[in-house]
Design a protein around this motif. Structure first.
Motif, PDB file in Angstrom:
ATOM      1  N   ASP A  20     -53.678  17.484  -5.973  1.00 12.79           N
ATOM      2  CA  ASP A  20     -55.411  17.903  -5.769  1.00 12.79           C
ATOM      3  C   ASP A  20     -56.178  16.781  -5.044  1.00 12.79           C
ATOM      4  O   ASP A  20     -57.363  18.060  -5.487  1.00 12.79           O
ATOM      5  CB  ASP A  20     -55.780  17.895  -7.315  1.00 12.79           C
ATOM      6  CG  ASP A  20     -54.918  18.579  -8.809  1.00 12.79           C
ATOM      7  OD1 ASP A  20     -53.899  19.324  -7.810  1.00 12.79           O
ATOM      8  OD2 ASP A  20     -54.768  17.566  -8.889  1.00 12.79           O
ATOM      9  N   CYS A  21     -56.091  16.750  -3.741  1.00 19.50           N
ATOM     10  CA  CYS A  21     -56.867  15.920  -3.276  1.00 19.50           C
ATOM     11  C   CYS A  21     -57.251  17.424  -1.318  1.00 19.50           C
ATOM     12  O   CYS A  21     -56.929  18.232  -1.878  1.00 19.50           O
ATOM     13  CB  CYS A  21     -55.939  14.829  -2.203  1.00 19.50           C
ATOM     14  SG  CYS A  21     -55.016  15.073  -0.957  1.00 19.50           S
ATOM     15  N   GLN A  22     -58.538  17.298  -1.517  1.00 19.37           N
ATOM     16  CA  GLN A  22     -59.325  18.350  -0.556  1.00 19.37           C
ATOM     17  C   GLN A  22     -58.921  17.791   0.922  1.00 19.37           C
ATOM     18  O   GLN A  22     -58.912  18.986   1.259  1.00 19.37           O
ATOM     19  CB  GLN A  22     -60.398  17.493  -0.996  1.00 19.37           C
ATOM     20  CG  GLN A  22     -61.138  18.491  -2.184  1.00 19.37           C
ATOM     21  CD  GLN A  22     -60.760  17.421  -3.801  1.00 19.37           C
ATOM     22  OE1 GLN A  22     -61.020  16.031  -2.659  1.00 19.37           O
ATOM     23  NE2 GLN A  22     -60.642  17.504  -4.071  1.00 19.37           N
ATOM     24  N   GLY A  23     -58.217  16.698   1.196  1.00 15.02           N
ATOM     25  CA  GLY A  23     -57.748  16.137   2.337  1.00 15.02           C
ATOM     26  C   GLY A  23     -56.997  15.361   2.708  1.00 15.02           C
ATOM     27  O   GLY A  23     -56.722  14.578   1.806  1.00 15.02           O
ATOM     28  N   PHE A  68     -54.613   4.874   2.241  1.00 11.56           N
ATOM     29  CA  PHE A  68     -56.002   4.720   2.498  1.00 11.56           C
ATOM     30  C   PHE A  68     -56.320   5.458   1.649  1.00 11.56           C
ATOM     31  O   PHE A  68     -57.151   6.517   2.189  1.00 11.56           O
ATOM     32  CB  PHE A  68     -56.468   4.800   3.864  1.00 11.56           C
ATOM     33  CG  PHE A  68     -55.444   3.104   4.620  1.00 11.56           C
ATOM     34  CD1 PHE A  68     -56.178   2.055   4.423  1.00 11.56           C
ATOM     35  CD2 PHE A  68     -54.571   3.936   5.315  1.00 11.56           C
ATOM     36  CE1 PHE A  68     -55.133   0.909   5.454  1.00 11.56           C
ATOM     37  CE2 PHE A  68     -53.896   3.045   5.628  1.00 11.56           C
ATOM     38  CZ  PHE A  68     -53.957   1.456   5.805  1.00 11.56           C
ATOM     39  N   ALA A  69     -57.028   5.321   0.511  1.00  9.32           N
ATOM     40  CA  ALA A  69     -57.693   6.595  -0.513  1.00  9.32           C
ATOM     41  C   ALA A  69     -59.322   6.554  -0.295  1.00  9.32           C
ATOM     42  O   ALA A  69     -59.413   5.075  -0.976  1.00  9.32           O
ATOM     43  CB  ALA A  69     -56.500   6.529  -1.979  1.00  9.32           C
ATOM     44  N   HIS A  70     -59.971   8.235  -0.304  1.00  7.54           N
ATOM     45  CA  HIS A  70     -61.162   7.653  -0.244  1.00  7.54           C
ATOM     46  C   HIS A  70     -61.483   8.855  -1.302  1.00  7.54           C
ATOM     47  O   HIS A  70     -61.160   9.815  -1.338  1.00  7.54           O
ATOM     48  CB  HIS A  70     -61.552   7.770   0.978  1.00  7.54           C
ATOM     49  CG  HIS A  70     -61.228   6.775   1.791  1.00  7.54           C
ATOM     50  ND1 HIS A  70     -61.921   5.190   1.173  1.00  7.54           N
ATOM     51  CD2 HIS A  70     -60.416   6.309   2.850  1.00  7.54           C
ATOM     52  CE1 HIS A  70     -61.615   4.726   2.381  1.00  7.54           C
ATOM     53  NE2 HIS A  70     -59.905   5.411   3.307  1.00  7.54           N
ATOM     54  N   ASN A  71     -62.668   8.629  -2.279  1.00  7.49           N
ATOM     55  CA  ASN A  71     -63.468  10.065  -1.989  1.00  7.49           C
ATOM     56  C   ASN A  71     -64.386  10.552  -0.752  1.00  7.49           C
ATOM     57  O   ASN A  71     -64.083  10.215  -0.319  1.00  7.49           O
ATOM     58  CB  ASN A  71     -64.025  10.378  -3.712  1.00  7.49           C
ATOM     59  CG  ASN A  71     -65.385   9.127  -3.385  1.00  7.49           C
ATOM     60  OD1 ASN A  71     -65.970   9.006  -2.516  1.00  7.49           O
ATOM     61  ND2 ASN A  71     -65.364   8.307  -4.230  1.00  7.49           N
ATOM     62  N   VAL A 105     -63.137  19.989   4.066  1.00  2.00           N
ATOM     63  CA  VAL A 105     -63.614  18.597   4.301  1.00  2.00           C
ATOM     64  C   VAL A 105     -63.307  17.650   5.900  1.00  2.00           C
ATOM     65  O   VAL A 105     -63.932  16.899   6.285  1.00  2.00           O
ATOM     66  CB  VAL A 105     -63.090  17.556   2.657  1.00  2.00           C
ATOM     67  CG1 VAL A 105     -63.495  18.203   1.550  1.00  2.00           C
ATOM     68  CG2 VAL A 105     -61.932  17.444   2.792  1.00  2.00           C
ATOM     69  N   ILE A 106     -62.280  18.038   6.387  1.00  2.00           N
ATOM     70  CA  ILE A 106     -61.194  17.380   6.995  1.00  2.00           C
ATOM     71  C   ILE A 106     -62.209  17.120   8.100  1.00  2.00           C
ATOM     72  O   ILE A 106     -62.581  16.525   9.312  1.00  2.00           O
ATOM     73  CB  ILE A 106     -59.246  17.324   7.586  1.00  2.00           C
ATOM     74  CG1 ILE A 106     -59.149  16.708   6.393  1.00  2.00           C
ATOM     75  CG2 ILE A 106     -59.510  16.615   8.444  1.00  2.00           C
ATOM     76  CD1 ILE A 106     -59.284  15.537   5.609  1.00  2.00           C
ATOM     77  N   GLY A 107     -62.487  18.161   9.131  1.00  2.00           N
ATOM     78  CA  GLY A 107     -63.236  18.942  10.207  1.00  2.00           C
ATOM     79  C   GLY A 107     -64.254  17.968  10.509  1.00  2.00           C
ATOM     80  O   GLY A 107     -64.402  16.972  11.250  1.00  2.00           O
ATOM     81  N   PRO A 108     -65.779  17.830   9.333  1.00  2.00           N
ATOM     82  CA  PRO A 108     -66.587  17.565   9.609  1.00  2.00           C
ATOM     83  C   PRO A 108     -66.381  15.466   9.050  1.00  2.00           C
ATOM     84  O   PRO A 108     -67.443  14.836  10.049  1.00  2.00           O
ATOM     85  CB  PRO A 108     -67.655  17.290   8.297  1.00  2.00           C
ATOM     86  CG  PRO A 108     -67.635  19.076   7.766  1.00  2.00           C
ATOM     87  CD  PRO A 108     -65.581  19.034   8.390  1.00  2.00           C
TER      88      PRO A 108
END
Length: 235
Positions: A20-23, A68-71, A105-108
């Motif tokens: 379910d991650c966004q990127g 390397f996991a982040h929100n 989300v990755i582009g920015p």
């Protein structure tokens, strides 16, 4: 049976562990074409379900994997910390990384990382340069006078780290540790990097100090050379 291609392994890993991650990005040596038999997969994940960032090492799909996991906001603290210490590990991973999942989300975040890398680290103050000159001079004096081979090896290590840091930071270049010391020097000036390796290699192989001494003096010369007399700290 051969292990999976790095990208395919990363995709399967993310689908299994962060569905379910966004990127997510695949970064590191396998992306830069510098992989060895012991290389792992560096996978950066952005998942808003995570309360905070974390790092984890594990093995799946026959690959050693570092996650390397982040929100969506926690990665910013790592960007900031990396910039302050002039070792842009996280911005570099994000900038170089291959996108393996993206819900917009990755582009920015990639743009943010690339802009930080292009800006370079903050310049050293005159006081910091003076302090680093003093400690390089102190280590060089110890190196020149040292008659103990074992001690000399570790003094040389200190000099190598100090010289690389001084050259890179006084030229507003990113620095690194371990293998990233020489990679950072090569990115800045390949001729200097070769000279640096030659000087220390000659000492480590044969105990010859001359090229190291000349190298350190050349690095310090534009900033006033060695510094001992008159230096004061905390007075």
């Amino acid at each position: 049976m051969p292990k999976l291609d790095p990208t395919q392994a990363a995709i399967q890993f993310v689908n299994k562990n962060f569905p379910d991650c966004q990127g997510a990005l695949l970064a590191g040596s396998v992306v830069r074409g510098q992989a060895t038999e012991t290389s792992d997969l560096d996978i950066v994940v952005f998942d808003d379900m995570l309360p905070s960032s974390y790092r984890e090492s594990l093995k799946e799909f026959d690959w050693p994997i570092e996650v390397f996991a982040h929100n969506s906001t926690s990665y910013k603290d790592f960007f900031k910390s990396d910039v302050e210490r002039a070792r842009p590990s996280m911005p570099r991973m994000v900038s170089e990384g291959i996108i393996i999942k993206d819900e917009g989300v990755i582009g920015p975040i990639k743009t943010e990382a690339k802009e930080l890398l292009e800006q370079g680290p903050a310049p050293w103050s005159e006081k910091t340069i003076e302090l680093k000159r003093y400690f390089l001079t102190d280590a060089l004096d110890d190196f020149i006078g040292c008659k103990n081979r074992a001690e000399g090896i570790f003094i040389a290590n200190t000099l190598a780290e100090g010289v690389s840091e001084f050259v890179l930071r006084t030229n507003r270049q990113w620095q690194g540790s371990s293998k990233w010391v020489i990679r950072s020097l090569k990115d800045y000036d390949e001729d200097f990097a070769d000279k640096f390796v030659e000087a220390f290699d000659e000492f480590y192989r044969y105990g010859e100090k001359d090229k190291v001494v000349v190298l350190v003096d050349e690095v310090l010369k534009p900033f006033g050379g060695r510094l001992f007399e008159g230096f004061s700290l905390g007075r």
